[in-house]
Scaffold this motif. Structure first.
Motif, mmCIF file in Angstrom:
data_model
loop_
_atom_site.group_PDB
_atom_site.id
_atom_site.type_symbol
_atom_site.label_atom_id
_atom_site.label_comp_id
_atom_site.label_asym_id
_atom_site.label_seq_id
_atom_site.Cartn_x
_atom_site.Cartn_y
_atom_site.Cartn_z
ATOM 1 N N GLU A 277 -1.141 23.106 0.375
ATOM 2 C CA GLU A 277 0.077 24.204 0.364
ATOM 3 C C GLU A 277 0.899 23.574 -0.725
ATOM 4 N N LYS A 278 1.060 25.732 -1.173
ATOM 5 C CA LYS A 278 1.560 25.679 -2.778
ATOM 6 C C LYS A 278 3.148 25.350 -1.858
ATOM 7 N N GLU A 279 3.336 26.042 -1.102
ATOM 8 C CA GLU A 279 5.471 25.717 -0.176
ATOM 9 C C GLU A 279 5.909 25.154 0.954
ATOM 10 N N PRO A 280 6.195 24.692 1.231
ATOM 11 C CA PRO A 280 6.713 23.929 2.294
ATOM 12 C C PRO A 280 7.989 24.874 3.538
ATOM 13 N N LYS A 281 7.562 24.952 4.284
ATOM 14 C CA LYS A 281 8.499 26.464 5.211
ATOM 15 C C LYS A 281 9.900 25.545 4.829
ATOM 16 N N LYS A 282 11.245 26.645 5.480
ATOM 17 C CA LYS A 282 12.051 26.148 5.271
ATOM 18 C C LYS A 282 12.638 25.639 6.948
ATOM 19 N N TYR A 283 13.459 24.312 6.448
ATOM 20 C CA TYR A 283 14.003 24.183 8.515
ATOM 21 C C TYR A 283 15.571 23.729 8.042
ATOM 22 N N VAL A 284 16.552 23.883 9.259
ATOM 23 C CA VAL A 284 17.622 23.544 9.029
ATOM 24 C C VAL A 284 17.308 22.119 9.721
ATOM 25 N N GLY A 285 16.643 21.635 10.201
ATOM 26 C CA GLY A 285 16.994 20.116 11.388
ATOM 27 C C GLY A 285 16.034 19.571 10.053
ATOM 28 N N HIS A 286 15.087 18.115 11.174
ATOM 29 C CA HIS A 286 13.796 18.151 10.427
ATOM 30 C C HIS A 286 12.762 18.553 10.740
ATOM 31 N N ASN A 287 11.594 18.652 9.297
ATOM 32 C CA ASN A 287 10.835 19.214 9.754
ATOM 33 C C ASN A 287 9.740 18.289 10.987
ATOM 34 N N PRO A 288 8.816 19.290 11.483
ATOM 35 C CA PRO A 288 8.608 18.708 12.032
ATOM 36 C C PRO A 288 7.873 17.149 11.822
ATOM 37 N N LEU A 289 6.913 17.058 10.909
ATOM 38 C CA LEU A 289 7.075 15.944 10.999
ATOM 39 C C LEU A 289 7.523 14.843 10.427
ATOM 40 N N THR B 143 0.834 -1.153 -0.047
ATOM 41 C CA THR B 143 0.307 -0.140 -0.009
ATOM 42 C C THR B 143 0.954 1.374 -0.062
ATOM 43 N N VAL B 144 1.594 1.329 0.727
ATOM 44 C CA VAL B 144 2.403 2.233 0.631
ATOM 45 C C VAL B 144 3.203 2.510 -0.571
ATOM 46 N N GLY B 145 4.016 1.007 -1.033
ATOM 47 C CA GLY B 145 4.889 1.465 -2.526
ATOM 48 C C GLY B 145 3.694 2.276 -3.188
ATOM 49 N N ALA B 146 2.885 2.059 -3.384
ATOM 50 C CA ALA B 146 1.963 2.449 -3.507
ATOM 51 C C ALA B 146 1.242 3.769 -3.485
ATOM 52 N N ALA B 147 0.766 4.113 -3.210
ATOM 53 C CA ALA B 147 0.377 5.310 -2.813
ATOM 54 C C ALA B 147 2.001 6.022 -3.029
ATOM 55 N N ALA B 148 3.134 5.818 -2.350
ATOM 56 C CA ALA B 148 4.250 6.746 -2.740
ATOM 57 C C ALA B 148 3.844 7.022 -4.454
ATOM 58 N N ALA B 149 3.948 5.595 -5.030
ATOM 59 C CA ALA B 149 3.853 6.270 -7.312
ATOM 60 C C ALA B 149 2.885 7.282 -6.979
ATOM 61 N N ALA B 150 1.606 7.094 -6.551
ATOM 62 C CA ALA B 150 0.834 7.712 -6.534
ATOM 63 C C ALA B 150 1.319 9.228 -6.506
ATOM 64 N N HIS B 151 1.955 8.996 -4.874
ATOM 65 C CA HIS B 151 2.288 10.367 -4.567
ATOM 66 C C HIS B 151 2.946 10.764 -5.877
ATOM 67 N N LEU B 152 3.872 10.466 -6.332
ATOM 68 C CA LEU B 152 5.089 11.129 -7.247
ATOM 69 C C LEU B 152 4.610 11.569 -8.143
ATOM 70 N N ALA B 153 3.161 10.453 -8.605
ATOM 71 C CA ALA B 153 2.779 10.528 -9.438
ATOM 72 C C ALA B 153 1.853 12.152 -9.814
ATOM 73 N N VAL B 154 1.291 12.412 -8.695
ATOM 74 C CA VAL B 154 0.566 14.002 -8.424
ATOM 75 C C VAL B 154 1.482 15.075 -8.366
ATOM 76 N N THR B 155 2.988 14.736 -7.874
ATOM 77 C CA THR B 155 3.990 15.960 -7.747
ATOM 78 C C THR B 155 4.569 15.921 -8.323
ATOM 79 N N ALA B 156 4.411 15.507 -9.421
ATOM 80 C CA ALA B 156 5.003 15.349 -11.052
ATOM 81 C C ALA B 156 4.421 16.452 -11.883
ATOM 82 N N ILE B 157 2.773 16.373 -11.846
ATOM 83 C CA ILE B 157 1.614 16.974 -12.142
ATOM 84 C C ILE B 157 1.721 18.216 -11.583
ATOM 85 N N LYS B 158 1.378 18.320 -10.239
ATOM 86 C CA LYS B 158 1.750 19.614 -9.654
ATOM 87 C C LYS B 158 2.832 20.781 -10.167
#
Lengths: 598, 359, 227
Positions: free
Chosen positions: C115-127, B334-349
């Motif tokens: 969100e259009k863009e993320p914030k910037k972090y020196v270390g890890h972001n909160p998530l 599921t995570v693999g598939a979700a990551a792939a989908a997320h990647l696709a959306v990211t690319a489109i965005k």
């Protein structure tokens, strides 16, 4: 009540003195017995109560059917293995699995070894002290004992006067220590003990010999099942693969193991033939006049049959241990028994600590329901947690009341032997005739406490012989090139139907044993066992029919009401197994009820 | 004429000389000095056999059945010469009141000096009336006998852990001895197994008698001498495990050659017992030797650890049954598939953004 | 959390932290693969048992990698005490700060394309910070506890592994329970690693700061000057 007539022909009268025996000892599990004796010390009313309940079938729900044998095997550690075998048969029936011939032979040898072991241990260690007085053995003359031994069993090597003197000295030292251990508080001055000292010494000596020897019999099951008690079984066959001469044959069942089994089978035959059966006949000879305890034996007896000659054929003709039912003492007609017929085997609960929606009706095990419902009748003396006298007009036992076409039945070695005799089974008839002739008794003498005890000994003899038969059969089969022991076609649950049901049966040492299983989505949906002591130890049913234990106690004369040796004799002759009998059947989601004292 | 500890020790092959040495060691261990050694020796020589009350609760009697199969020592020698088995409903001659009277008598005569052996366990629901002895709940008999005993031996998995009647959903609330509320605080020796090995049972008893002390126990109260290693650690099929040679199917070539049963669900690697060393029925065999995996019968709650034929068994938690591998693979997928989908959306965005910027 | 950061570079991960990260990556990979194979062994081999030691090697790799993981874990704790302030981030989670939760929500919305863009972090972001603490610090600790208690089963009673970790088995139930929880832990970490790798690559490309190169060089660089 005072006097009441039961439909199955007994006249119950509870007006006399009430005698309570709780715990009934030298049985498996926990049991209570109450009787009323009249002014002549004759039992006129008998009440047997199963006093334990574990709920194994509730526990089985939702489990892998392939695991069920291990759970059900823990129903009883004395008749260990017979529940497991019944369970794997039930699952195989449900999934239509055919087992290899070798697996059938091995299972039969294991089951027959159990019969021999269980009967031997029962006779010497659970039953003998009802007939044999170890304290009286101290008065015996070792030389006369030796002569007696040589007379009753000329082929038993342990028979010298010195041998008996040593045993007697050891026993003497034990008794004189004042620490009597298991013999403490026995009824050793009761006139009900009739053996002369020499017979007592011989029997006590064999008590000890049998204690040593029984562990040898159990080795047969340890070789095939890895350990005993509670060896391992397998749905689809047996787990011990055979490899006689291939690479790594020491990893499987090999020639050494088979030789061990073969040697032990011969020893078992010797011990049963030269010790057990001669003792049985010798002791019975002194108690010939004690003819009590017949109960249901002369009326209604039941056997499912067991020991299939060919694998996977459970038809009456193929079962070497006879199947059938006899009603109202009509030996001329042996009825067929069908474990699947909803009209034949039913369980009732009006006098059991369980609840049905309609308690006037019985339920076939495939449709059985149970809800624990512990409540005591109004006439109970004592309190909920201190019962002094139980009220048998209400619910009074953790055992249900199974009936065959409405009849209370007796099961066990005697039932099997009566059915075999009625059917004219050659070996069984020969054995019975031999005993009757030796003791100079009519065939009706079978229907008694002693008949029950004798049938058990004869069956041990029969079982030992049949072990040899199956051993030879297996060797011939291996010689013919078949060494397979398991069928794994349906091992994977993905091959199973979504819903199925099955029934498995055996003749346990104590009698007819059946397991009914329903499987749904690869898990157990319902699992039910109707076991020998449920039949024999059954309380009354809705019509007031009494069960086999209760019936067998009726009209027995007791020498001393406060010393229940006669009650023990007859109850022990059934070899009761209470952990087996007290179980529960339940549909999904039913909660267990709380107690109500009426 | 009583057979004493001394005689018992002699029967066990201990010489008079070692016996006296043992007595003087005991004397100095107790801080009494060597002068007391003869006193101890005398006590040992005249002490009666130790009384044992062997109670039975909810059980199948397999422990007793196992006990009588002991080869060394023979069960008859234990009962006749080592202990005084004054109460054991499975074999005792007496019944009813006469049987129950024995418990009273032993408590009175040997207060604090007898061993309580328990086979099975008490149910606590329904005021204990799922197991009735003498018209009363078994748990009462147990508590009373425990109150005055020297120590308790919990025979088998029932008394030690709860065993089959305590398996989910435990309809009677069957409870192992050490968890019985209000039970007197006495040393408890657990000898688990369904049943325990016969010779293990008799060895525990003879150890106590011979050395006049309780065996060393592990964290969970089991004798170290039998329960400190797993079946797997001493299994004769261990070389096949290490080599990676497994039975894949019942009665296959590997089964006939005696390869490792790990893949058939053998619980040898998680089970502490002496089966692979002491073995069963006079050292004859043990489950793995006879081709079936260990089912783990001496472990706490072994009935509820998934199928006996699975290696990665199902986990029961919060009323849910799940298999780690099934869930894990599904989750990873599921995570693999979700990551792939997320990647696709990211690319489109990204492409859209880029497009916007370009415009 | 968020600082005024301009372009340019900040030295975040000191050398020991970076070495630890990559040693961890290697050991976790080995541990997961060999761990899975211990639970689900490869198809049976034939021939003499003495000709093979496959299961033995697999287990050896598992134990060796476990020691590397354990030593790394201890070393990392030590470095948290002596290293720079970023080295302590894995061991404290500012759950009491509202800003932490607000920015965590922002980060979630960023991943959900809200969100259009993320914030910037020196270390890890909160998530990432939350996940790192829960999975690597707490999760790693749990795997060490369960792992060493199982390892103690073969080193035996009285061994130091048993003295330190043996108590865990009766506490959890029995050996099989601990084994199963250890196995569940493996799957949790596998899933986390998948997410971690995906997100690291993605953020390296689309976020406003360097990610992967930072774990190699130690320097965080930023792609723009906005706050």
């Amino acid at each position: 009540m005072s006097v009441q007539q039961t439909p199955n022909g007994f006249s119950l009268d509870d007006s006399g003195q009430r005698v309570v025996v709780d715990p009934v000892t030298r049985i498996e599990g926990h049991m209570r017995c109450e009787v009323n004796v009249d002014e002549n010390n004759i039992i006129r009313n008998a009440v047997s109560t199963g006093t334990m309940w574990r709920g194994l079938e509730v526990i089985l729900r939702g489990r892998d059917p392939r695991d069920a044998w291990a759970f059900t095997q823990r129903i009883c550690g004395v008749c260990t293995g017979t529940h497991a075998l019944t369970s794997v048969r039930a699952v195989e029936d449900a999934l239509n699995i055919q087992i290899p011939e070798n697996a059938n032979s091995i299972r039969n040898i294991m089951q027959l070894a159990l019969q021999a072991h269980d009967h031997l241990v029962h006779f010497y260690h659970l039953h003998a002290l009802d007939w044999v007085n170890p304290v009286n053995a101290l008065k015996a003359d070792p030389k006369a004992t030796s002569e007696l031994q040589q007379k009753v069993s000329p082929h038993h090597p342990l028979s010298s006067p010195g041998y008996f003197r040593d045993i007697q000295n050891r026993l003497k030292k034990f008794v004189e220590s004042g620490q009597l251990g298991p013999f403490k508080n026995g009824y050793w001055t009761n006139p009900a003990y009739l053996l002369p000292p020499e017979a007592d010494l011989m029997a006590v000596t064999h008590y000890l010999e049998a204690l040593d020897f029984q562990k040898e019999i159990s080795k047969i099951r340890a070789i095939f099942g890895g350990k005993d008690p509670h060896p391992n079984w397998l749905v689809g066959g047996v787990p011990c693969a055979i490899n006689l001469d291939g690479v790594g044959s020491v990893g499987g069942l090999n020639m050494v193991n088979l030789n061990q089994v073969s040697a032990i089978i011969d020893q078992v035959r010797d011990f049963v033939n030269h010790v057990y059966v001669p003792d049985l006949l010798a002791i019975a000879g002194f108690y010939k006049g004690w003819t009590y305890g017949g109960g249901l034996a002369s009326m209604n007896v039941l056997s499912y049959g067991d020991i299939p000659d060919r694998a996977n054929d459970y038809s009456t003709e193929n079962l070497m241990m006879p199947r059938g039912a006899i009603i109202n003492g009509n030996l001329k007609q042996v009825h067929e028994v069908d474990l699947r017929d909803p009209e034949e085997i039913q369980e009732f609960v009006p006098h059991s600590w369980y609840k049905y929606p309609d308690e006037s009706k019985g339920l076939h095990p495939w449709d059985g329901i149970t809800e624990a419902d512990f409540q005591l009748g109004a006439k109970t003396k004592g309190t909920k947690t201190d019962i002094r006298e139980i009220d048998e007009s209400a619910k009074y036992s953790w055992i249900k009341a199974p009936r065959w076409r409405g009849h209370a039945m007796e099961v066990g070695p005697l039932s099997r032997y009566i059915i075999g005799y009625a059917k004219g089974d050659k070996e069984i008839t020969e054995q019975i005739n031999f005993v009757l002739k030796t003791l100079d008794l009519p065939v009706t003498a079978l229907f008694s406490t002693l008949g029950r005890t004798a049938a058990r000994g004869l069956e041990a003899q029969w079982a030992a012989d049949k072990m040899r038969y199956f051993m030879d059969k297996m060797m011939a089969n291996i010689k013919a090139g078949d060494s397979s022991t398991a069928n794994v076609e349906s091992w994977d649950p993905e091959t199973w139907p979504a819903e199925t049901k099955g029934v498995g049966f055996t003749e346990a040492p104590r009698g007819a044993l059946g397991h009914w299983i329903r499987i749904k989505d690869t898990r157990i949906a319902n699992y039910q066992c109707v076991v020998p002591t449920t039949w024999n130890g059954s309380p009354r049913d809705q019509q007031g029919n009494i069960g086999a234990f209760e019936a067998s106690l009726m009209n027995t004369k007791v020498e001393r009401a406060e010393e229940p040796v006669e009650i023990l004799r007859t109850l022990h002759s059934f070899d009761p197994c209470l952990a087996c009998s007290t179980h529960v059947m339940s549909e999904d989601g039913q909660e267990l009820a709380k107690v109500k004292v009426r | 004429m009583t057979e004493t500890f001394y005689e018992v020790m002699r029967r066990q092959g201990i010489t008079r000389r070692s016996f006296l040495k043992y007595c003087s060691l005991t004397a100095s261990a107790l801080g009494l000095g060597p002068a007391f050694a003869p006193t101890i020796a005398e006590a040992m020589e005249t002490k009666p056999r130790i009384p044992v009350l062997w109670l039975h609760g909810l059980e199948c009697t397999c422990c007793s059945e196992s006990f009588i199969r002991s080869a060394h020592p023979l069960a008859k020698d234990v009962v006749l010469s080592m202990i005084s088995l004054d109460y054991d409903d499975t074999i005792m001659a007496a019944a009813g009141h006469e049987a129950e009277a024995i418990i009273e008598e032993i408590i009175e005569k040997y207060d604090g000096n007898y061993i309580l052996a328990v086979e099975g366990n008490p149910p606590l629901d329904e005021d204990g009336m799922y197991c009735i002895i003498g018209g009363k709940p078994f748990v009462e008999q147990l508590k009373k006998a425990a109150e005055h005993c020297k120590a308790i031996i919990s025979w088998g998995s029932c008394a030690s852990w709860g065993c089959v009647q305590a398996a989910r959903p435990n309809p009677t609330r069957a409870t192992p001895v050490h968890k019985v509320p209000g039970l007197a605080d006495k040393p408890i020796i657990k000898v688990p197994g369904c049943p325990p090995i016969a010779e293990v049972m008799t060895a525990v008893i003879t150890y106590i008698l011979t050395f006049d002390r309780f065996p060393q126990l592990d964290r969970q109260g089991r004798p170290l001498m039998f329960y400190s290693q797993r079946i797997h650690d001493k299994c004769y099929r261990r070389p096949h495990f290490d080599a990676g040679q497994f039975v894949e199917q019942w009665d296959d070539e590997a089964a006939r050659k005696g390869y490792c049963l790990y893949k058939m669900g053998c619980k040898g690697p998680t089970t502490y017992n002496a089966c692979s060393t002491v073995r069963w029925n006079g050292g004859l065999s043990f489950p793995i030797q006879a081709g079936h995996g260990c089912i783990g019968c001496s472990e706490d709650g072994f009935w509820d650890k998934g199928s006996f034929y699975d290696r990665v068994t199902d986990t029961h938690q919060f009323g849910i049954e799940a298999n780690a591998d099934d869930v894990g693979l599904a989750a990873a997928g599921t995570v693999g598939a979700a990551a792939a989908a997320h990647l696709a959306v990211t690319a489109i965005k990204q492409a859209q953004n880029k497009g916007e910027q370009d415009q | 959390m968020q600082r005024e950061i301009n372009s340019g570079a900040v030295y975040v991960y000191e050398a020991p932290v970076r070495i630890w990260h990559w040693a961890n990556a290697l050991s976790i990979t080995l541990l997961a693969i060999t761990g899975y194979l211990v639970a689900n062994p490869l198809p049976s081999l034939s021939g003499e048992a003495s000709d093979h030691f496959l299961m033995g090697y697999i287990r050896f790799v598992h134990f060796a990698a476990a020691y590397i993981f354990a030593v790394g874990f201890l070393g990392r704790i030590y470095w948290a005490m002596v290293g720079n302030e970023h080295s302590r981030q894995l061991f404290k989670l500012p759950v009491h700060r509202l800003t932490f939760w607000r920015e965590l929500l922002h980060e979630v919305r960023w991943y959900a394309f809200l969100e259009k863009e993320p914030k910037k972090y020196v270390g890890h972001n909160p998530l990432a910070h939350l996940f790192m603490v829960v999975i690597i610090t707490v999760g790693g600790f749990c795997m060490l506890l369960t792992g060493f208690s199982l390892y103690a089963e073969q080193t035996g009673l009285g061994s130091w592994q048993d003295s330190l970790f043996g108590w865990l088995i009766p506490l959890v139930g029995q050996s099989q329970d601990v084994r199963l929880w250890h196995h569940w832990g493996m799957w949790v970490i596998v899933v986390f690693v998948m997410l971690h790798v995906y997100v690291a690559i993605r953020e390296d490309i689309v976020s406003r700061q360097s990610i992967i190169s930072t774990m190699i060089s130690g320097w965080r660089t930023f792609k723009d000057d906005r706050p």
